[in-house]
Design an enzyme around this catalytic site. Structure first.
Site, PDB file in Angstrom:
ATOM      1  N   HIS A  82       0.832  -1.204   0.000  1.00  0.00           N
ATOM      2  CA  HIS A  82       0.000   0.000   0.000  1.00  0.00           C
ATOM      3  C   HIS A  82       0.866   1.254   0.000  1.00  0.00           C
ATOM      4  CE1 HIS A  82      -3.201   2.804   0.928  1.00  0.00           C
ATOM      5  NE2 HIS A  82      -4.073   1.822   0.827  1.00  0.00           N
ATOM      6  N   HIS A 167       9.382  14.282   8.851  1.00  0.00           N
ATOM      7  CA  HIS A 167       9.961  13.652  10.044  1.00  0.00           C
ATOM      8  C   HIS A 167      10.885  12.530   9.564  1.00  0.00           C
ATOM      9  CE1 HIS A 167      10.279  11.225  13.678  1.00  0.00           C
ATOM     10  NE2 HIS A 167       9.783  12.251  14.371  1.00  0.00           N
ATOM     11  N   GLY A 171       7.786  10.382   8.710  1.00  0.00           N
ATOM     12  CA  GLY A 171       7.238  10.870   7.454  1.00  0.00           C
ATOM     13  C   GLY A 171       6.331  12.066   7.641  1.00  0.00           C
TER      14      GLY A 171
END
Length: 295
Positions: A82, A167, A171
């Protein structure tokens, strides 16, 4: 609970179930908050949590869960089928009872601000909280994924709404208000992901398909099959049965059959009633005829 919002945060962890449980603990035993459901998928390497609550208690629990995800999930070591850009990839808030989109929007922005101030987790506001039209669509925001997001954020068009840069391990997260959607997947009896991708292109709105359908092809390694993975963002206008029948029809051109389908998380009862009425060819059927609706 008199005033209810729903939140369906997606966490980029579907294999280490101990971590998933620690994140879900943030929703357990909290006054004004109820954990309804959570599901994990190893191929997607993703967990979807469904929780409801009074706006402020729900806000506080979601902030705590984001902090736990930032602590436990390292996207530099993450891989899965995903697409993802954050340890908490997306955090939608949905009005359910005695609340509206403005309530969901307010809570979304308070969560986004707190996530950055407390944990350094930046975010984009999306859907009905978006600060610009090009930020409304989650797929557009997430394009480039975690690996390409730092460079993407150098473009002024893609500065995060909260924070300044990605980050290093967490992220970036999409947070916003939206109406209910159905996460729905259809499994095919082929391992060929290109077939799933071709079908996805036929049915998703961005390529001229159903207005309220987002779709992509996914390969399920453990089962050695391909899957058409979808979000149906308004089931009253793009019905589940209509999408299912279209995928089945499109699959036939490649000599492929549908093995089955699945719902991730929760689904509105009316969506299933609509399917039953269609497949049973019920005439003049009314939802008031459903026994449980009278209980």
């Amino acid at each position: 609970m008199e005033r209810i919002l729903e939140c369906v945060p997606n966490f980029s962890e579907g294999r280490d179930l101990a971590k998933v449980e620690k994140i879900c603990d943030c929703f357990r035993g909290k006054p004004g908050v109820k954990l309804l459901d959570y599901t994990s998928d190893a191929d997607h390497n993703r967990s979807v949590v469904t929780v409801i609550g009074e706006p402020e208690p729900l806000r506080d629990a979601v902030i705590e869960a984001i902090g736990k995800a930032v602590e436990l999930i390292d996207l530099t070591k993450h891989e899965g089928q995903h697409p993802r850009m954050g340890c908490v990839d997306v955090v939608p808030f949905i009005p359910i009872r005695n609340t509206d989109v403005s309530d969901a929007d307010r809570i979304a922005k308070e969560v986004a601000q707190a996530a950055f101030e407390r944990f350094g987790q930046p975010s984009f506001l999306y859907e009905q909280s978006a600060t610009a039209p090009h930020r409304e669509n989650l797929a557009t925001i997430r394009k480039g994924q975690f690996e390409g997001m730092a460079e993407k954020m150098l473009d002024d068009m893609w500065k995060p709404d909260y924070g300044t840069t990605i980050h290093p391990t967490g992220g970036v997260t999409a947070i916003g208000a939206r109406m209910p959607l159905i996460a729905y997947n259809i499994n095919l009896d082929t391992p060929n992901i290109e077939i799933a991708n071709k079908i996805a292109r036929q049915i998703r709105h961005i390529n001229g398909g159903f207005r309220y359908c987002k779709a992509m092809g996914v390969r399920l390694e453990e089962r050695n099959i391909a899957q058409v993975s979808m979000n149906l963002t308004d089931f009253t206008k793009t019905a589940v049965y209509r999408v299912f029948e279209t995928v089945r029809m499109e699959a036939r051109r490649y000599g492929v059959n549908v093995l089955g389908s699945e719902v991730c998380g929760l689904i509105p009862q009316q969506a299933l009633i609509d399917c039953a009425a269609y497949y049973l060819q019920l005439e003049e059927f009314d939802e008031k005829q459903v026994l449980e609706n009278h209980l």
